[in-house]
Design a protein around this motif. Structure first.
Motif, PDB file in Angstrom:
ATOM      1  N   ILE A   1      -0.641   6.089   1.374  1.00 53.29           N
ATOM      2  CA  ILE A   1       0.534   6.300   2.224  1.00 53.29           C
ATOM      3  C   ILE A   1       0.126   6.328   3.690  1.00 53.29           C
ATOM      4  CG2 ILE A   1       2.306   7.980   2.885  1.00 53.29           C
ATOM      5  CD1 ILE A   1       2.528   8.707  -0.086  1.00 53.29           C
ATOM      6  N   VAL A   2      -0.946   7.066   3.995  1.00 48.53           N
ATOM      7  CA  VAL A   2      -1.423   7.128   5.385  1.00 48.53           C
ATOM      8  C   VAL A   2      -1.825   5.745   5.882  1.00 48.53           C
ATOM      9  CG1 VAL A   2      -3.260   8.007   6.867  1.00 48.53           C
ATOM     10  CG2 VAL A   2      -2.156   9.533   5.230  1.00 48.53           C
ATOM     11  N   ASP A   3      -2.544   4.988   5.044  1.00 50.75           N
ATOM     12  CA  ASP A   3      -2.953   3.634   5.443  1.00 50.75           C
ATOM     13  C   ASP A   3      -1.747   2.736   5.687  1.00 50.75           C
ATOM     14  OD1 ASP A   3      -5.565   4.393   5.213  1.00 50.75           O
ATOM     15  OD2 ASP A   3      -5.930   3.383   3.306  1.00 50.75           O
ATOM     16  N   GLY A   4      -0.749   2.851   4.796  1.00 51.56           N
ATOM     17  CA  GLY A   4       0.428   2.021   4.941  1.00 51.56           C
ATOM     18  C   GLY A   4       1.199   2.336   6.218  1.00 51.56           C
ATOM     19  N   ILE A   5       1.398   3.631   6.495  1.00 50.17           N
ATOM     20  CA  ILE A   5       2.115   4.039   7.705  1.00 50.17           C
ATOM     21  C   ILE A   5       1.343   3.631   8.956  1.00 50.17           C
ATOM     22  CG2 ILE A   5       2.896   6.037   9.027  1.00 50.17           C
ATOM     23  CD1 ILE A   5       3.525   7.419   6.372  1.00 50.17           C
ATOM     24  N   ARG A   6       0.017   3.825   8.914  1.00 52.92           N
ATOM     25  CA  ARG A   6      -0.819   3.468  10.070  1.00 52.92           C
ATOM     26  C   ARG A   6      -0.721   1.966  10.372  1.00 52.92           C
ATOM     27  NH1 ARG A   6      -6.647   5.333   9.165  1.00 52.92           N
ATOM     28  NH2 ARG A   6      -5.616   7.364   9.369  1.00 52.92           N
ATOM     29  N   THR A   7      -0.699   1.153   9.320  1.00 47.86           N
ATOM     30  CA  THR A   7      -0.587  -0.293   9.525  1.00 47.86           C
ATOM     31  C   THR A   7       0.768  -0.673  10.109  1.00 47.86           C
ATOM     32  OG1 THR A   7      -2.086  -0.648   7.649  1.00 47.86           O
ATOM     33  CG2 THR A   7      -0.799  -2.533   8.405  1.00 47.86           C
TER      34      THR A   7
ATOM     35  N   LEU B   1      -4.661  12.391  -4.386  1.00 47.24           N
ATOM     36  CA  LEU B   1      -5.399  12.185  -3.134  1.00 47.24           C
ATOM     37  C   LEU B   1      -5.418  10.709  -2.737  1.00 47.24           C
ATOM     38  CD1 LEU B   1      -8.444  14.585  -3.737  1.00 47.24           C
ATOM     39  CD2 LEU B   1      -6.427  14.978  -2.311  1.00 47.24           C
ATOM     40  N   VAL B   2      -5.641   9.852  -3.710  1.00 49.34           N
ATOM     41  CA  VAL B   2      -5.645   8.421  -3.423  1.00 49.34           C
ATOM     42  C   VAL B   2      -4.266   7.958  -2.977  1.00 49.34           C
ATOM     43  CG1 VAL B   2      -5.826   6.147  -4.502  1.00 49.34           C
ATOM     44  CG2 VAL B   2      -7.585   7.852  -4.924  1.00 49.34           C
ATOM     45  N   GLY B   3      -3.222   8.460  -3.646  1.00 49.38           N
ATOM     46  CA  GLY B   3      -1.865   8.116  -3.236  1.00 49.38           C
ATOM     47  C   GLY B   3      -1.582   8.535  -1.808  1.00 49.38           C
ATOM     48  N   ALA B   4      -2.045   9.735  -1.438  1.00 48.34           N
ATOM     49  CA  ALA B   4      -1.854  10.213  -0.062  1.00 48.34           C
ATOM     50  C   ALA B   4      -2.575   9.308   0.930  1.00 48.34           C
ATOM     51  CB  ALA B   4      -2.366  11.652   0.064  1.00 48.34           C
ATOM     52  N   LYS B   5      -3.793   8.887   0.560  1.00 47.61           N
ATOM     53  CA  LYS B   5      -4.537   8.000   1.452  1.00 47.61           C
ATOM     54  C   LYS B   5      -3.828   6.655   1.608  1.00 47.61           C
ATOM     55  CE  LYS B   5      -8.730   5.426   2.094  1.00 47.61           C
ATOM     56  NZ  LYS B   5      -7.888   4.271   2.492  1.00 47.61           N
TER      57      LYS B   5
ATOM     58  N   THR C   1       0.829  -1.204   0.000  1.00 47.51           N
ATOM     59  CA  THR C   1       0.000   0.000   0.000  1.00 47.51           C
ATOM     60  C   THR C   1       0.863   1.252   0.000  1.00 47.51           C
ATOM     61  OG1 THR C   1      -1.750  -1.168   1.194  1.00 47.51           O
ATOM     62  CG2 THR C   1      -1.819   1.234   1.241  1.00 47.51           C
ATOM     63  N   LEU C   2       1.884   1.261   0.845  1.00 49.53           N
ATOM     64  CA  LEU C   2       2.768   2.420   0.939  1.00 49.53           C
ATOM     65  C   LEU C   2       3.509   2.653  -0.370  1.00 49.53           C
ATOM     66  CD1 LEU C   2       3.836   4.588   2.888  1.00 49.53           C
ATOM     67  CD2 LEU C   2       5.608   2.974   3.599  1.00 49.53           C
ATOM     68  N   ALA C   3       4.009   1.590  -0.967  1.00 53.46           N
ATOM     69  CA  ALA C   3       4.747   1.716  -2.226  1.00 53.46           C
ATOM     70  C   ALA C   3       3.851   2.248  -3.342  1.00 53.46           C
ATOM     71  CB  ALA C   3       5.334   0.359  -2.617  1.00 53.46           C
ATOM     72  N   VAL C   4       2.642   1.710  -3.450  1.00 47.74           N
ATOM     73  CA  VAL C   4       1.713   2.180  -4.483  1.00 47.74           C
ATOM     74  C   VAL C   4       1.364   3.645  -4.258  1.00 47.74           C
ATOM     75  CG1 VAL C   4      -0.607   1.904  -5.432  1.00 47.74           C
ATOM     76  CG2 VAL C   4       0.767  -0.104  -4.923  1.00 47.74           C
ATOM     77  N   GLY C   5       1.189   4.035  -2.993  1.00 41.29           N
ATOM     78  CA  GLY C   5       0.872   5.429  -2.688  1.00 41.29           C
ATOM     79  C   GLY C   5       1.974   6.383  -3.104  1.00 41.29           C
ATOM     80  N   VAL C   6       3.215   6.046  -2.781  1.00 39.61           N
ATOM     81  CA  VAL C   6       4.350   6.910  -3.130  1.00 39.61           C
ATOM     82  C   VAL C   6       4.501   7.014  -4.647  1.00 39.61           C
ATOM     83  CG1 VAL C   6       6.863   7.105  -3.036  1.00 39.61           C
ATOM     84  CG2 VAL C   6       5.586   6.482  -0.980  1.00 39.61           C
TER      85      VAL C   6
ATOM     86  N   VAL D   1      -3.694  -8.257  -3.450  1.00 37.41           N
ATOM     87  CA  VAL D   1      -3.091  -8.141  -2.113  1.00 37.41           C
ATOM     88  C   VAL D   1      -3.651  -6.962  -1.333  1.00 37.41           C
ATOM     89  CG1 VAL D   1      -0.925  -7.709  -0.885  1.00 37.41           C
ATOM     90  CG2 VAL D   1      -0.969  -9.279  -2.819  1.00 37.41           C
ATOM     91  N   ALA D   2      -3.827  -5.813  -2.002  1.00 39.71           N
ATOM     92  CA  ALA D   2      -4.194  -4.592  -1.265  1.00 39.71           C
ATOM     93  C   ALA D   2      -5.382  -3.863  -1.872  1.00 39.71           C
ATOM     94  CB  ALA D   2      -2.988  -3.651  -1.209  1.00 39.71           C
ATOM     95  N   HIS D   3      -6.126  -4.504  -2.792  1.00 39.30           N
ATOM     96  CA  HIS D   3      -7.292  -3.862  -3.424  1.00 39.30           C
ATOM     97  C   HIS D   3      -6.929  -2.498  -4.010  1.00 39.30           C
ATOM     98  CE1 HIS D   3      -9.526  -7.039  -1.458  1.00 39.30           C
ATOM     99  NE2 HIS D   3      -9.118  -6.620  -0.289  1.00 39.30           N
ATOM    100  N   ALA D   4      -5.753  -2.413  -4.625  1.00 38.62           N
ATOM    101  CA  ALA D   4      -5.264  -1.117  -5.122  1.00 38.62           C
ATOM    102  C   ALA D   4      -4.775  -1.235  -6.554  1.00 38.62           C
ATOM    103  CB  ALA D   4      -4.142  -0.607  -4.208  1.00 38.62           C
TER     104      ALA D   4
END
Length: 252
Positions: A244-250, A238-242, A100-105, A147-150
């Motif tokens: 990243i936040v989800d990945g960091i939170r996890t 915006l989706v990428g930012a979300k 998730t974090l990688a896809v966001g970045v 894996v991440a619905h992304a």
């Protein structure tokens, strides 16, 4: 069927967002599962959403049945299948947060770069649907979808630089993800997620799913091609930012 009112307070907006995303405003759908996960488990929310996605795919594919790019689909579908199988086999060994974090970045870096580049006096020429890049991104689409619905952001990263006509871009994505969602059905059956409760709950949300998807189609068709691409790039940021936040939170 789930009868708790609090579930539908979260589920109806989630289905509407997914419908708008299926209609052409790619990216909004990534907000749906987190909304539903507020009231049911993430696994159950994904199981309820999959039949809804399939119904929405029918609407979108019908709306854009004359607008799709054969070459892109010929490249992306086989490689997406490889990605889905890889994601299924490696699910226990891969960190959802890392993916998730990688896809966001990557999504933010790509969207910001394209927004800057396309504001120049001489924007770059559209790219072509080439096989090496398509096979790579198709595999990423399938893997991240499983894996991440992304899967949406990798699709946009590969296809958007081609500057396809608006309807062909949306139609190609509609067919691509319609097939991907059907490919996901056997794993969900194997996991026993298509319970009577989940299926009847999904069926109760079908009317909202159909109406919101048609609304998305109508709104997209009222948006000029240039404005549409700019809007999708902004949504990708915006989706990428979300993500990243989800990945960091996890991770935390």
């Amino acid at each position: 069927m789930i009868t708790d009112l609090s579930f539908y307070v979260a589920a109806v907006p989630a289905v509407v967002l997914m419908g708008l995303s299926k209609g052409g405003f790619s990216g909004l759908g990534l907000l749906s599962l987190p909304l539903m996960a507020l009231v049911v488990s993430p696994v159950q929310s994904a199981a309820i959403m999959l039949p809804i996605l399939i119904i929405q795919d029918v609407v979108t594919v019908w709306a854009y049945r004359r607008y799709w790019d054969r070459r892109n689909l010929a490249i992306l579908i086989p490689s997406s299948i490889v990605g889905i199988v890889s994601g299924y086999l490696l699910a226990a060994r891969v960190s959802d947060a890392a993916v998730t974090l990688a896809v966001g970045v990557i999504s933010i870096a790509f969207a910001v770069r394209r927004l800057i580049v396309e504001r120049r006096a001489m924007p770059p020429d559209p790219t072509k649907a080439d096989v090496p890049h398509g096979l790579f991104w198709g595999t990423v689409i399938g893997f991240t979808s499983m894996v991440a619905h992304a899967g949406g952001p990798p699709f946009q990263i590969y296809v958007m630089p081609q500057r396809l006509p608006r309807d062909i871009f949306v139609g190609t994505g509609a067919i691509c993800f319609a097939l991907i969602n059907w490919i996901k059905v056997p794993p969900y059956l194997a996991l026993g997620q298509f319970t009577h409760e989940n299926l009847t709950t999904a069926a109760a949300l079908f009317p909202v799913a159909v109406v919101s998807t048609w609304l998305g189609v109508l709104l997209v068709r009222r948006t000029s091609g240039e404005r549409f691409y700019t809007l999708v790039y902004l949504l990708l940021v915006l989706v990428g930012a979300k993500l990243i936040v989800d990945g960091i939170r996890t991770f935390l």
